[in-house]
Design a protein around this motif. Structure first.
Motif, PDB file in Angstrom:
ATOM      1  N   GLU A   1       0.830  -1.215   0.000  1.00  8.70           N
ATOM      2  CA  GLU A   1       0.000   0.000   0.000  1.00  8.70           C
ATOM      3  C   GLU A   1       0.854   1.251   0.000  1.00  8.70           C
ATOM      4  N   VAL A   2       1.583   1.397  -1.058  1.00  7.85           N
ATOM      5  CA  VAL A   2       2.577   2.459  -1.136  1.00  7.85           C
ATOM      6  C   VAL A   2       1.917   3.804  -1.452  1.00  7.85           C
TER       7      VAL A   2
ATOM      8  N   GLY B   1      -0.903   1.324  -6.129  1.00 11.09           N
ATOM      9  CA  GLY B   1      -0.638   1.996  -4.860  1.00 11.09           C
ATOM     10  C   GLY B   1      -1.739   1.852  -3.821  1.00 11.09           C
ATOM     11  N   ALA B   2      -1.582   2.620  -2.748  1.00 15.85           N
ATOM     12  CA  ALA B   2      -2.561   2.611  -1.670  1.00 15.85           C
ATOM     13  C   ALA B   2      -3.909   3.083  -2.195  1.00 15.85           C
ATOM     14  N   GLU B   3      -4.951   2.647  -1.590  1.00 22.14           N
ATOM     15  CA  GLU B   3      -6.328   3.010  -1.932  1.00 22.14           C
ATOM     16  C   GLU B   3      -6.638   2.766  -3.404  1.00 22.14           C
ATOM     17  N   ASN B   4      -5.986   1.759  -3.942  1.00 21.74           N
ATOM     18  CA  ASN B   4      -6.180   1.420  -5.346  1.00 21.74           C
ATOM     19  C   ASN B   4      -6.015   2.626  -6.275  1.00 21.74           C
ATOM     20  N   LYS B   5      -4.974   3.386  -6.006  1.00 24.06           N
ATOM     21  CA  LYS B   5      -4.603   4.468  -6.917  1.00 24.06           C
ATOM     22  C   LYS B   5      -3.183   4.200  -7.410  1.00 24.06           C
TER      23      LYS B   5
ATOM     24  N   ASP C   1      -2.860  15.529  -0.557  1.00 24.53           N
ATOM     25  CA  ASP C   1      -3.983  15.458   0.386  1.00 24.53           C
ATOM     26  C   ASP C   1      -3.578  14.734   1.665  1.00 24.53           C
ATOM     27  N   LYS C   2      -2.820  13.661   1.506  1.00 22.96           N
ATOM     28  CA  LYS C   2      -2.427  12.894   2.700  1.00 22.96           C
ATOM     29  C   LYS C   2      -1.500  13.715   3.583  1.00 22.96           C
TER      30      LYS C   2
ATOM     31  N   ILE D   1      -9.206   6.136 -15.806  1.00 27.12           N
ATOM     32  CA  ILE D   1      -8.779   5.357 -14.643  1.00 27.12           C
ATOM     33  C   ILE D   1      -7.880   6.187 -13.709  1.00 27.12           C
ATOM     34  N   LEU D   2      -7.232   7.225 -14.262  1.00 28.69           N
ATOM     35  CA  LEU D   2      -6.368   8.068 -13.430  1.00 28.69           C
ATOM     36  C   LEU D   2      -7.040   9.390 -13.066  1.00 28.69           C
ATOM     37  N   ASN D   3      -8.253   9.519 -13.471  1.00 24.74           N
ATOM     38  CA  ASN D   3      -8.931  10.800 -13.269  1.00 24.74           C
ATOM     39  C   ASN D   3      -9.674  10.814 -11.929  1.00 24.74           C
ATOM     40  N   TYR D   4      -8.931  10.642 -10.848  1.00 29.18           N
ATOM     41  CA  TYR D   4      -9.571  10.546  -9.539  1.00 29.18           C
ATOM     42  C   TYR D   4      -9.280  11.750  -8.653  1.00 29.18           C
ATOM     43  N   CYS D   5      -8.715  12.797  -9.247  1.00 24.96           N
ATOM     44  CA  CYS D   5      -8.415  13.957  -8.402  1.00 24.96           C
ATOM     45  C   CYS D   5      -9.431  15.072  -8.623  1.00 24.96           C
TER      46      CYS D   5
END
Ligand code: FAD
Ligand code: SF4
Ligand code: SF4
Ligand code: SF4
Lengths: 111, 342, 351
Positions: free
Chosen positions: C253-254, C284-288, C324-325, C347-351
């Motif tokens: 979970e990097v 990565g972490a949180e499936n990102k 954010d983290k 798929i990368l558009n999560y911000c």
């Protein structure tokens, strides 16, 4: 998004953890001399089939232990069952027995 | 104190030689730096190739020690020098011993496995040495991983610290191949549901009954031998060890996960052996052990007149070879002392 | 894993890193990939650490990529490197910093070659003199830029506005470091911490509050390989290498990958983008996907510089989840400074 079409390489590492070694355990039951092979290559050197095909019995013997089933299935059918390998084996592996047992195992199991 | 011979090192070589020299009528002082006798063999459990108890050898040697033999335990040599035909040995108890001859039987140390960084000894929880495993056997400790589980897959890595130019140890340590076979069998006996693997460069089954033990390990105990030198070990998230090795007989890299990895550490000259090489100006051989004057004819003689060597102080040896070597050293010293008396 | 064992190894791989007055050799590719990184390095040295660093416009490539692709001859490479040293001499410096790991490996290799084969040094002197009329002295201290940040990691710690800690949960972030192969694999004693358990970036992660992830394929090459990557048809080869690493780090979970090498940074970033599109895989972490930063970008970010001025929009894997983290505020609209934003795959558009 358009595809990049990069051709991934197939990993040639033997993935021991995920390989299926059922054939080995089966042979250990029915033909335990399989365990004695030291991969010396005497059988391969004398193999009649090996002159004209890719059959390499010492590699078959090792592949049994590693669980490389697909390789074994592909290669073993080239054996002409002449029995010469058994004569030369310094460890007295019952190679003919091993080969016949492989064939019957492969026939009865689904690959 | 004055004596005919000082034996330095109370391992099996030193014990055997002290007893025999005493019985031949020489005055002997045995110096051992630890507070117990027996050297490494006192640490081992069952011996290759015949499963004998190591303690039976130590008991035998101790039972046969002459009553009036002078044994100095917990004694460290602080200095040693030669004047005329005598040696003067000073100890940490401020004694000075004058002796006509010296037998160096200071043995070996096991290789410091930290130096092979890529195997993660001292870093990964479940990487141990063969010597540590042997002590677990000896003390009847349960064989458990750091996580407290019975390991189901155990790997033995041969030649750790031997046959390795990188760390400047070119020689073969001789006993580790067969020790791996022996320990793999013992693991299978203690943990019948485990799988054991030996990763070797060459299997050196040179001794009587070694090859037979190797056959038995395969046929009866299902030990798997993979020819290839481990190039890397890494730890997984759950504390297991992933190893990378080439299966050189198949010509393909191989990867597998282990619960425990045992490093077959080789022999290096003990600190005491190196100290004496230094203090007495002894020549050393390729392996940095004490050089014999002639490997065939004068195996126990050194370049310094009056200094002799026995056991693993001159090269890696098994127990039987150590005994033979110690006995031959006794003859050499006996000859030397009698010719001096005349 | 036992940290004591690593510390023991680290202690035997320490090297001399000069304290001040540096001559800076930039990387030819990094200036294009992540132009902010080198600027931030210079800024941090000047503004935060009060060091004197000279950024010389006359320098050229070290030829590293050409050399490793057998396009440039070793003699040429040696002469080019000798010229850089000559420029350093002329500017009055003795301490040479390489921005690029390939350069660092190559400079080190060349100096070693000169030491062991003095005739090559004589030849190089001759070539340099004939071609440019210059002479040169080998630097007293040659390091990689990450060595400098490593050396001053605790000084910087006192100035950090943020740490590698989740600002809500207080938990350390899981950080993977990837060291360029040529940083220490060729000469382990020239790399802080050696080649098996390199400490140069791990030391930053530890010092700045993160959790260093030591995953099984840590030592695997990113797959750059110089000659392989230059030919487009071979890029799947490079991709396969990086993929092996991503799969191996997935269970941890990097939250972040940091690198000290231009090539590695580029590939670990771009190949995640390719994997996201081609295989619909995020590692990565949180499936990102895992943001990939250079060590200078990370330092600058934690020191409180504006993420977009550091140039983090140049990475294809979005960095916002990391911001954010850590709890860094940023202006979404300013990411591309008013220019047209690139098209982001879904798929990368999560911000
Ligand atoms: C893991 C392992 C397992 C083994 N198992 C077997 C087996 O099953 N069968 C077999 O045949 N062989 C086995 N061996 C080999 C065996 O241990 C050796 O053959 C034997 O220990 C050699 O005895 P030695 O007296 O020469 O040396 P050592 O056993 O090393 O004894 C040397 C003695 O000298 C003492 N000493 C050192 N320096 C000084 C000093 N400065 N002053 C005073 N005293 C000093 C030491 O404390 C020690 O007591 C094994 C080896 C290893 C590493
Ligand atoms: S029996 Fe088969 S494997 Fe054996 S020698 Fe004959 S052809 Fe070769
Ligand atoms: S001859 Fe026997 S021991 Fe040698 S490789 Fe063939 S089967 Fe194995
Ligand atoms: S005995 Fe075997 S394990 Fe030991 S050094 Fe020799 S070859 Fe290697």
């Amino acid at each position: 998004m358009k595809s990049f079409q990069y051709l991934k390489k197939i990993d040639r590492t033997i993935d021991y953890d995920n390989n299926d070694r059922a054939l080995f355990y089966y042979l250990m039951r029915v033909e335990p001399t399989v365990a004695l092979c030291i991969a010396c290559g005497a059988c391969t050197a004398t193999c009649s089939a090996g002159n004209f095909s890719t059959l390499d019995l010492h590699k078959i013997m090792l592949s049994i232990r590693r669980g490389e089933k697909v390789y074994i299935a592909k290669e073993i059918t080239q054996c002409v069952l002449c029995g010469k390998c058994q004569l030369v084996c310094p460890k007295n592996v019952n190679t003919r027995g091993v080969i016949l047992q492989i064939m019957s195992f492969l026939q009865s199991s689904q690959l | 104190m004055k004596t005919d011979v000082v034996v330095i090192g109370g391992g099996i070589a030193g014990l055997e030689a002290s007893t025999a020299l005493h019985n031949l009528g020489h005055h002997v002082i045995l110096i051992e730096k630890k507070d117990i006798l027996g050297g490494h063999v006192a640490l081992w459990d069952k011996l290759f190739p015949n499963n004998k108890n190591a303690s039976s050898i130590i008991h035998y040697l101790k039972d046969h020690l002459p009553q009036n033999l002078t044994i100095l335990l917990s004694t460290e040599i602080t200095n040693i020098s030669k004047r005329n035909n005598s040696f003067f040995i000073e100890t940490n108890f401020h004694q000075t011993i004058e002796t006509k001859s010296v037998l160096v039987a200071t043995g070996y140390d096991v290789f410091n496995a930290h130096l092979k960084e890529e195997y993660g000894y001292g870093i990964y929880d479940n990487v141990i040495t063969s010597a540590e495993l042997e002590e677990m056997f000896k003390n009847n400790k349960p064989i458990l991983t750091k996580q407290g589980k019975e390991p189901s897959r155990i790997g033995f890595v041969h030649c750790v610290g031997s046959r390795d130019r990188k760390i400047n140890n070119l020689y073969c340590s001789k006993v580790c191949c067969v020790t791996a076979v022996k320990q793999a069998i013992e693991i299978r006996q203690k943990l019948p549901f485990s799988e054991t693997y030996c990763f070797y460069m060459d299997l050196r089954m040179y001794g009587l009954n070694f090859e037979e033990l190797y056959n038995e390990s395969q046929e009866k105990y299902g030990v798997t031998f993979i020819r290839g030198r481990l190039s890397e070990a890494s730890e997984t998230i759950d504390g297991k060890i992933i190893i990378k090795v080439e299966d050189t007989l198949l010509g393909r890299p191989l990867k597998m996960t282990m619960d425990m990895l045992v490093l077959m550490v080789g022999m290096v000259p003990s600190a005491g052996t190196s100290f004496l090489i230094n203090k007495l100006d002894l020549l050393s051989n390729n392996g940095h052990f004490i050089a014999s004057s002639d490997e065939h004819l004068l195996a126990n003689y050194t370049n310094v007149n009056g200094v002799f060597v026995a056991g693993t102080a001159s090269s890696p040896k098994s127990i039987d070879d150590t005994f033979a070597d110690a006995r031959s050293a006794v003859l050499a010293i006996h000859q030397y002392l009698t010719s001096q008396k005349m | 894993m036992k940290i004591e064992g690593k510390k023991q190894i680290w202690s035997s791989y320490q090297k001399e890193i000069a304290n001040d007055n540096y001559y800076y050799a930039r990387s030819c590719i990094r200036q294009n990939f992540f132009p902010g990184a080198e600027n931030m390095f210079i800024k941090i040295l000047r503004e935060q650490l009060n060091k004197n660093i000279f950024d010389d416009e006359r320098q050229t490539t070290c030829t590293g990529i050409g050399y490793h692709s057998s396009i440039v001859l070793p003699e040429t490479t040696m002469t080019v490197i000798a010229r850089q040293f000559s420029l350093m001499n002329e500017a009055g410096y003795d301490n040479f910093i390489c921005s690029c790991v390939t350069s660092f490996g190559l400079y080190t290799e060349v100096i070693e070659t000169w030491t062991h084969f003095p005739e090559t040094l004589e030849k190089t002197k001759e070539y340099l003199y004939k071609s440019t009329g210059r002479t040169f002295q080998i630097p007293q201290n040659l390091v990689h830029a990450s060595d400098i940040i490593y050396k001053f990691r605790y000084e910087l710690l006192h100035k950090l506005k943020y740490k590698l800690i989740h600002h809500k949960t207080g938990k350390p972030l899981n950080v993977v470091e990837h060291i360029g192969c040529h940083y220490a694999k060729i000469f382990p004693h020239k790399g802080v911490g050696g080649a098996e358990y390199p400490h140069v970036l791990a030391g930053l992660i530890e010092a700045w509050g993160g959790n260093m992830v030591d995953y099984p394929e840590r030592r695997h090459c990113c797959g750059f390989g110089f000659r392989q990557y230059l030919i487009k048809a071979n890029r799947g080869y490079s991709y396969s290498h990086s993929l092996k690493k991503f799969e191996s780090m997935q269970p941890y979970e990097v939250d972040l990958i940091i690198t000290n090498c231009p090539g590695c940074n580029y590939f670990l970033d771009r190949w995640q983008y390719v994997a996201a599109i081609e295989e619909k895989k995020l590692f990565g972490a949180e499936n990102k996907a895992i943001p990939v930063l250079t060590f200078e970008e990370l330092a600058a970010l934690l020191l409180g510089y504006d993420p977009w001025k550091i140039g983090l929009q140049m990475h294809q894997i979005p960095v916002e989840p990391l911001l954010d983290k850590i709890g860094i505020t940023y202006n979404k609209k300013e990411k591309y400074f008013g220019t047209k934003p690139p098209q982001i795959p879904e798929i990368l558009n999560y911000c």
